[in-house]
Design a protein around this motif. Structure first.
Motif, short mmCIF file in Angstrom:
data_model
loop_
_atom_site.label_atom_id
_atom_site.label_comp_id
_atom_site.label_asym_id
_atom_site.label_seq_id
_atom_site.Cartn_x
_atom_site.Cartn_y
_atom_site.Cartn_z
N THR A 1 -11.17 -1.55 4.05
CA THR A 1 -12.46 -2.17 4.42
C THR A 1 -12.71 -2.08 5.93
O THR A 1 -13.78 -2.41 6.40
CB THR A 1 -12.52 -3.64 3.96
N VAL A 19 -9.54 -11.84 -0.88
CA VAL A 19 -8.40 -11.99 0.03
C VAL A 19 -8.95 -12.50 1.36
O VAL A 19 -9.84 -11.87 1.94
CB VAL A 19 -7.71 -10.64 0.27
N PRO A 55 -10.88 -7.85 0.07
CA PRO A 55 -10.74 -8.39 1.43
C PRO A 55 -12.05 -8.20 2.19
O PRO A 55 -13.05 -7.79 1.59
CB PRO A 55 -9.61 -7.54 2.02
N GLN A 66 -12.80 -5.81 10.76
CA GLN A 66 -13.39 -5.49 9.45
C GLN A 66 -14.81 -4.96 9.66
O GLN A 66 -15.53 -5.44 10.54
CB GLN A 66 -13.44 -6.74 8.55
N VAL A 104 -5.82 0.98 -3.39
CA VAL A 104 -6.78 0.91 -2.28
C VAL A 104 -7.63 2.17 -2.35
O VAL A 104 -7.09 3.28 -2.42
CB VAL A 104 -6.05 0.88 -0.91
N LYS A 116 0.83 -1.23 0.00
CA LYS A 116 0.00 0.00 0.00
C LYS A 116 0.85 1.26 0.00
O LYS A 116 0.80 2.08 0.92
CB LYS A 116 -0.93 0.03 1.21
N ARG A 128 -15.61 -13.23 5.07
CA ARG A 128 -15.84 -14.12 6.22
C ARG A 128 -16.89 -15.15 5.85
O ARG A 128 -17.80 -14.85 5.07
CB ARG A 128 -16.37 -13.33 7.43
N GLY A 160 -7.79 -13.75 5.19
CA GLY A 160 -6.71 -13.85 6.17
C GLY A 160 -7.11 -14.76 7.32
O GLY A 160 -7.06 -15.99 7.22
O1 C5P Z 1 -7.84 -11.42 8.39
P1 C5P Z 1 -8.58 -10.71 7.29
O2 C5P Z 1 -9.32 -11.67 6.37
O3 C5P Z 1 -9.44 -9.58 7.78
O4 C5P Z 1 -7.41 -10.08 6.41
C1 C5P Z 1 -7.63 -9.17 5.35
C2 C5P Z 1 -6.32 -8.79 4.76
O5 C5P Z 1 -6.58 -7.86 3.70
C3 C5P Z 1 -5.36 -8.10 5.71
O6 C5P Z 1 -4.06 -8.50 5.35
C4 C5P Z 1 -5.55 -6.62 5.44
O7 C5P Z 1 -4.37 -5.87 5.64
C5 C5P Z 1 -5.89 -6.63 3.95
N1 C5P Z 1 -6.65 -5.49 3.45
C6 C5P Z 1 -7.88 -5.11 3.98
N2 C5P Z 1 -8.56 -4.04 3.48
C7 C5P Z 1 -8.04 -3.34 2.45
C8 C5P Z 1 -6.81 -3.71 1.90
C9 C5P Z 1 -6.14 -4.80 2.43
O8 C5P Z 1 -8.37 -5.77 4.89
N3 C5P Z 1 -8.75 -2.35 1.92
#
Ligand code: C5P
Length: 235
Positions: free
Chosen positions: A122, A211, A181, A193, A118, A61, A184, A213
């Motif tokens: 989120t 994405v 991202p 989030q 970005v 970022k 869930r 995590g």
């Molecule tokens: O654990 P979780 O699923 O919340 O991880 C989301 C990942 O996406 C983290 O690494 C976070 O830094 C990244 N991210 C985000 N929102 C954004 C850009 C990146 O949550 N807008």
């Protein structure tokens, strides 16, 4: 490139990262290397992941003056990564400098990394954006406008909430990448989030990639959760 489920490798030591990836039995994954991992392990982690056959989203970022971002992107392009990003809040000049840097740093005959921006994190909701970032607009409008500015600056797509995909595609078209991202499953803990959706909802909303995590990295059986989420994502 197939529409990926990208695993965010947000783990706090080398052993944990290796232990997590070992559970995938040599499967080629798409992984996200964020600041925590890159600042700890540096370029070496990229080489190691590439040698294991994984594709990489380097999520640093970038947000700095255009000259610095250009030179940094030139450096990062030499790493053979697949996706890299900037904050759209850095402005159009900074975003086009990022693209220039990537082009300059890509080896002759090589593939330039996809550049995404970005719009709003989120974890930021409209109230926070208005009261703390002092952006006095609706969140959706900010996201749409930032996405258009990114596209005008030569950026290939955005990181966004899946809920914003229809609105972004409305302005930028369906070939503009949307990497989402905030994913869930229904039974997962939401954590910090604020704008979350399930993999299935992300697919229905038209996201290009998701994405994931903590739903995977903190699961008791990460491979099982990954496979279930991938199935929901691919439909
Ligand atoms: O654990 P979780 O699923 O919340 O991880 C989301 C990942 O996406 C983290 O690494 C976070 O830094 C990244 N991210 C985000 N929102 C954004 C850009 C990146 O949550 N807008």
């Amino acid at each position: 490139m197939q529409r990926p489920l990208i695993i965010a490798l947000d783990l706090d030591d080398v052993a944990k990262r290796r232990a997590l990836l070992d559970q995938f039995n040599g499967e080629s994954l798409f992984v996200k290397v964020g600041m925590e991992l890159f600042y700890r392990e540096g370029r070496q982690v990229i080489h190691e992941l590439k040698e294991s056959g994984h594709q990489i989203f380097l999520d640093l970022k970038l947000h700095d003056i255009p000259n610095t971002v250009q030179r940094t992107m030139r450096e990062l392009a030499s790493l053979d990564i697949d996706i890299v990003n900037v904050h759209a809040a850095g402005g159009k000049k900074m975003m086009s400098a990022a693209r220039d840097g990537l082009e300059q740093g890509t080896k002759a005959g090589g593939k330039r990394p996809i550049l995404i921006a970005v719009t709003q994190l989120t974890s930021t909701d409209e109230e926070t954006m208005q009261s703390e970032l002092l952006i006095n607009q609706q969140l959706n409008e900010v996201v749409r406008t930032y996405a258009s500015f990114a596209q005008e600056s030569g950026v290939d797509g955005v990181v966004c909430s899946a809920k914003e995909v229809p609105l972004i595609q409305d302005s930028c078209g369906t070939s503009f990448y949307t990497v989402c991202p905030g994913i869930r499953r229904k039974e997962d803990v939401v954590g910090d989030q604020k704008r979350v959706v399930t993999p299935e909802e992300a697919r229905e909303l038209g996201s290009w990639g998701i994405v994931v995590g903590r739903s995977i990295t903190t699961a008791e059986h990460p491979l099982k959760v990954y496979q279930e989420m991938k199935q929901d994502w691919e439909g």
